[in-house]
Design a protein around this motif. Structure first.
Motif, short mmCIF file in Angstrom:
data_model
loop_
_atom_site.label_atom_id
_atom_site.label_comp_id
_atom_site.label_asym_id
_atom_site.label_seq_id
_atom_site.Cartn_x
_atom_site.Cartn_y
_atom_site.Cartn_z
N PRO A 181 1.09 -1.34 0.18
CA PRO A 181 0.18 -0.18 -0.48
C PRO A 181 1.01 1.19 0.18
CG PRO A 181 -0.32 -1.29 2.45
CD PRO A 181 0.37 -1.53 1.21
N ASN A 182 1.74 1.49 1.13
CA ASN A 182 3.23 2.70 0.69
C ASN A 182 4.11 2.07 0.21
OD1 ASN A 182 0.53 4.41 1.94
ND2 ASN A 182 0.90 2.95 3.21
N LEU A 183 5.53 2.58 -0.03
CA LEU A 183 6.51 2.56 -0.31
C LEU A 183 7.20 1.59 1.02
CD1 LEU A 183 9.34 2.35 -2.14
CD2 LEU A 183 9.79 4.81 -1.48
N GLY A 184 7.75 0.99 0.90
CA GLY A 184 8.67 0.10 2.45
C GLY A 184 7.62 -0.84 3.17
N ASP A 185 5.97 -0.59 2.55
CA ASP A 185 5.33 -1.34 3.41
C ASP A 185 4.79 -2.98 2.30
OD1 ASP A 185 3.03 -2.15 5.30
OD2 ASP A 185 1.89 -0.07 4.88
N LYS A 186 4.74 -4.15 3.45
CA LYS A 186 4.52 -5.35 2.71
C LYS A 186 2.99 -6.01 3.30
CE LYS A 186 6.19 -9.31 0.19
NZ LYS A 186 7.19 -10.42 0.23
N ARG A 187 2.23 -6.41 2.60
CA ARG A 187 0.71 -7.31 3.52
C ARG A 187 0.70 -8.34 2.96
NH1 ARG A 187 -2.43 -2.46 5.99
NH2 ARG A 187 -0.71 -1.42 6.17
N LEU A 188 0.78 -9.03 3.80
CA LEU A 188 0.02 -10.21 2.68
C LEU A 188 -1.27 -10.72 3.04
CD1 LEU A 188 0.32 -13.01 2.03
CD2 LEU A 188 1.52 -13.74 4.09
N VAL A 189 -2.11 -10.60 2.99
CA VAL A 189 -3.79 -11.08 3.15
C VAL A 189 -3.39 -12.84 2.53
CG1 VAL A 189 -5.53 -10.35 2.64
CG2 VAL A 189 -3.77 -8.94 2.60
N LYS A 190 -4.01 -13.64 3.95
CA LYS A 190 -4.99 -14.90 3.07
C LYS A 190 -6.58 -14.67 3.48
CE LYS A 190 -1.39 -17.57 4.40
NZ LYS A 190 -0.70 -18.35 3.75
N VAL A 191 -7.07 -14.40 2.02
CA VAL A 191 -8.40 -14.68 1.34
C VAL A 191 -8.82 -16.17 1.21
CG1 VAL A 191 -10.29 -13.42 -0.36
CG2 VAL A 191 -7.50 -12.40 -0.31
N PHE A 192 -10.05 -15.64 2.37
CA PHE A 192 -11.48 -16.66 2.72
C PHE A 192 -12.63 -16.20 1.91
CE2 PHE A 192 -8.76 -16.74 5.72
CZ PHE A 192 -7.95 -17.79 6.39
N VAL A 193 -13.47 -16.62 1.80
CA VAL A 193 -15.24 -16.94 1.16
C VAL A 193 -16.16 -17.27 2.19
CG1 VAL A 193 -16.67 -17.70 -0.59
CG2 VAL A 193 -14.15 -17.16 -1.18
N ALA A 194 -16.94 -15.95 2.45
CA ALA A 194 -18.23 -16.37 2.83
C ALA A 194 -20.00 -16.51 2.81
CB ALA A 194 -18.21 -16.14 4.93
N GLN A 195 -20.38 -16.95 2.56
CA GLN A 195 -22.04 -16.82 1.94
C GLN A 195 -22.71 -16.52 2.85
OE1 GLN A 195 -23.29 -20.10 0.23
NE2 GLN A 195 -25.32 -19.08 -0.82
N VAL A 196 -24.10 -15.13 2.93
CA VAL A 196 -24.67 -14.67 3.23
C VAL A 196 -26.39 -15.04 2.83
CG1 VAL A 196 -23.05 -13.13 4.43
CG2 VAL A 196 -24.87 -12.05 2.87
N LYS A 197 -26.85 -14.26 3.76
CA LYS A 197 -28.44 -15.27 3.39
C LYS A 197 -28.38 -13.98 2.09
CE LYS A 197 -30.00 -17.64 7.02
NZ LYS A 197 -31.15 -18.08 7.99
#
Length: 146
Positions: free
Chosen positions: A80-96
């Protein structure tokens, strides 16, 4: 540069038998799926901590109580910014269908339910689109559409 860890969840509901995905328009100007940070002492190998962060971010940003049950997890890295690293684990969820979303006014400008094509073109980064494509394929298999 320390890598920050986040849990994210792509939330969907069935509309006339097809998936529609919830995206939030964050105050930083980007449309994205709900995601939020893990605790600073989190173990990057513990998926339950990522799931908890994803569920908490969904609650915080949309006021939806989601429970991640589906066996889907993909990793996504971004800067998102210089020198800033993010690791995201992405999941799935269903709603009504027809759930009531009440977004956090402090963090979310708007939200919307999008079909695949419109959601796909809303993402700014290629790696987000790649993960989202995998989510859509997974969801459509779950729903028996492919």
């Amino acid at each position: 540069m320390a890598e920050k860890l986040e849990g994210g969840v792509i939330i969907y509901q069935k509309v006339f038998g097809f998936p529609h995905y919830l995206l939030v328009h964050r105050n930083n100007g980007e449309w994205e799926f709900p995601k939020g940070p893990l605790k600073t002492d989190a173990d990057p190998k513990d998926l339950d901590q990522f799931k908890s962060a994803a569920e908490a971010s969904a609650k915080q940003l949309t006021n939806l109580d989601v429970k991640i049950k589906l066996p889907f997890c993909k990793s996504l890295t971004y800067h998102p910014n210089l020198g800033d690293k993010r690791l995201v684990k992405v999941f799935v969820a269903q709603v009504k269908s027809h759930v009531i979303v009440t977004p956090s006014k402090k963090q979310v400008m708007d939200y919307g339910w999008f079909d695949f094509r419109n959601a796909y073109h809303t993402f700014y980064y290629d790696n987000e689109r790649d993960v989202f494509y995998d989510v859509d394929q997974f969801v459509k298999k779950q729903l028996g559409l492919i």
